[in-house]
Design an enzyme around this catalytic site. Sequence first.
Site, short mmCIF file in Angstrom:
data_model
loop_
_atom_site.label_atom_id
_atom_site.label_comp_id
_atom_site.label_asym_id
_atom_site.label_seq_id
_atom_site.Cartn_x
_atom_site.Cartn_y
_atom_site.Cartn_z
N SER A 39 0.81 -1.22 0.00
CA SER A 39 0.00 0.00 0.00
C SER A 39 0.84 1.27 0.00
CB SER A 39 -0.96 0.01 1.20
OG SER A 39 -0.24 -0.02 2.42
N SER A 109 -0.69 -4.87 10.47
CA SER A 109 -1.57 -4.86 11.66
C SER A 109 -3.04 -4.88 11.25
CB SER A 109 -1.24 -3.69 12.58
OG SER A 109 -1.11 -2.46 11.92
#
Length: 197
Positions: A39, A109
């Site tokens: 990302s 995460s």
Amino acid sequence: MSTQDNIYPIFDRMLSRHDKEQLLGQKGVMLWFTGLSGSGKSTVAIALERELQKRGLLCRILDGDNIRTGINANLGFSADDRRENIRRVAEVAKLFVDTGIITIAAFVSPTEDLRNLAQHIIGKDDFKEIFISTPIEECERRDVKGLYARARRGEVKNFTGISAPFEAPQHPALSLDTSKLSLEESVAQLLQLLNIK
């Protein structure tokens, strides 16, 4: 607690966070970057680190490359190991933040639970969740290691976004889609969030 009950008396004699921040001329803060693999978390983190350095501000990046090859080298990718990975990262990050350092964690995460664990350890007032919200199609297009393709073929188990879920943050301090924002625009928004000119 009486002095006799304090089994960690060194903390009472160490210099305070305020002392460290005065020395550095800055405030410690945690920027917790979350988002899919590919990302742009590490790319944005590195660019922000360079801009902070230009302004004379001390920054430390924590990411999978410098954590999983060292302090967390003994951990795999089971649910328990992923949780322990984030717990250790948060404990290390807290040390940096308490020393007055602008600290950036760049980890997938993928769940609210993991990010809440990190926030609880570091402290809500010091924790800014940054969602690198780049769509999965763009992340796959950028994937130089071919991890997404391998995950789609079933060769990589529990790969976030393909065979394991990613829970997008509900209320991030900032959301950055690197497929729409340039690197410079992303960094500018982060500097604005930190109130740094």
